[in-house]
Design an enzyme around this catalytic site. Sequence first.
Site, PDB file in Angstrom:
ATOM      1  N   LYS A 290     -21.098-105.989   2.565  1.00  0.00           N
ATOM      2  CA  LYS A 290     -19.876-106.507   3.200  1.00  0.00           C
ATOM      3  C   LYS A 290     -19.918-106.212   4.696  1.00  0.00           C
ATOM      4  CE  LYS A 290     -16.429-106.136  -0.590  1.00  0.00           C
ATOM      5  NZ  LYS A 290     -15.173-105.519  -1.022  1.00  0.00           N
TER       6      LYS A 290
ATOM      7  N   GLU B 103     -22.145-102.050 -10.973  1.00  0.00           N
ATOM      8  CA  GLU B 103     -21.541-101.456  -9.769  1.00  0.00           C
ATOM      9  C   GLU B 103     -21.207 -99.988  -9.956  1.00  0.00           C
ATOM     10  OE1 GLU B 103     -19.052-105.108  -7.962  1.00  0.00           O
ATOM     11  OE2 GLU B 103     -18.476-103.172  -7.176  1.00  0.00           O
TER      12      GLU B 103
ATOM     13  N   HIS C 252     -33.033-119.766 -27.859  1.00  0.00           N
ATOM     14  CA  HIS C 252     -33.954-120.865 -27.568  1.00  0.00           C
ATOM     15  C   HIS C 252     -34.439-120.803 -26.128  1.00  0.00           C
ATOM     16  CE1 HIS C 252     -33.117-123.051 -31.415  1.00  0.00           C
ATOM     17  NE2 HIS C 252     -32.113-122.189 -31.366  1.00  0.00           N
TER      18      HIS C 252
END
Length: 414
Positions: free
Chosen positions: A406, A271, A292
């Site tokens: 937003k 951000e 793995h």
Amino acid sequence: MIKYINEELTDIDELESENYTLELQNLRDKYKDSMGFENVERSIEELPILLECKDRIKEKFDLVLVCGIGGSYLGARAVTEAVKGQLFNYKSGLKMLFLGNSLSSNHIKEVMDIAQGANPCVIAVSKSGDTIETLISFQIIRKFLMEKYADYEDRIFLITNQKSGRLKNFKSAKECGFFKVHEDVVGRYSLLNNVGLLPMAIADVNVEQLLKGALDYKRYLKDVDLKDNPSFLYALSRKKFFERGKKIEILCTSNPALEYLLKWYVQLFSESEGKHKKIIYPNYLIYSQDLHSMGQFLQEGPNDIFETYINFAHNPIDYKVDLEEINPYYYKDLREYSLNLLNQKTIKATKDAHLKNDIKTSEISLDRLDEYNLGQLLYFFMASCSISSMLFGVNPYDQPGVEEYKSIFKDIIR
Ligand code: PA5
């Protein structure tokens, strides 16, 4: 004190150091109104009221529901799990559950089912006081509390700004029900403020030691030359790696309890820095788990990656394993291995193997995993991220992209 070790980073000469000092000072002046995270002294001053509230919460309730997202969520969870362990809720005593970080009915139902059988309170955290995910989960819990408890107002605690946003409207007259978020503290840099400290303290994190660690590191930075400043060296190394074609940073640990700390780092850097096309992509891996899976990718996939390891030199908890019975190939002089030693060998093997694919590595080194050292680490990352963003020429403290989402979301559901 925390160290940053990158064997490939060559010494910075006097002139270079002077130039950087000047450049960073100018940028600090420019952004000073958003650098409230540096004010650890203020957090220490405000602590007594917060600790009093923590005592009341612990005395009255057995379940704390923390609603928040992004910077109003990750820090509290990161430090709580790092100190208390991922399984902290399985231990006896007060439980803490986080929500507001998704709109998943399934997750909310699970939490509400647990809340039904408990004696809960809610802490809603939002600097803006207007974040929809947070408000939705808060509203669901608030309704539930209203229907079930006559004293529901005593069960609501808010951490938000005093001036704007809807959240503050739910403030009750109760003295300890409201904590403010300071204007100069940006979400992802707010974990050493009320935002992070209240939930952490409730979970029995020693927040005094956390703040002491941060303050000691801050003071250390004041006295140290830029060329020896760990946060600056880390920021500069990132830039140099990037200039050499290493576009992805992987922060690595071998302790799964640090997963949320790594998520907080991802949020902090993505951000803060993700504002133009040419920038480092931050991510994390947990070893051995990810050896793995992603291990293959790092070994033979694209080599535009650099790894930063977090290393704690001492760990008082150490299981001993008798290897002879499970695999005679390994024992030689190492018949009885401790898990800490095995982890060190795993990390060495990983670094050696990844180097074959030109994956560069460096290390953030701390003494031990406790609140004092974590305080240093958090301040180290926030200072580094600020410097690094400035070196990349972006504002570390805004997030226009997140605000865009937003606002579109609000329009869509209007
Ligand atoms: O770092 C940030 O500013 C963001 O991640 C915010 O913390 C996040 O969007 C939540 O915002 P708020 O605290 O206003 O609810």
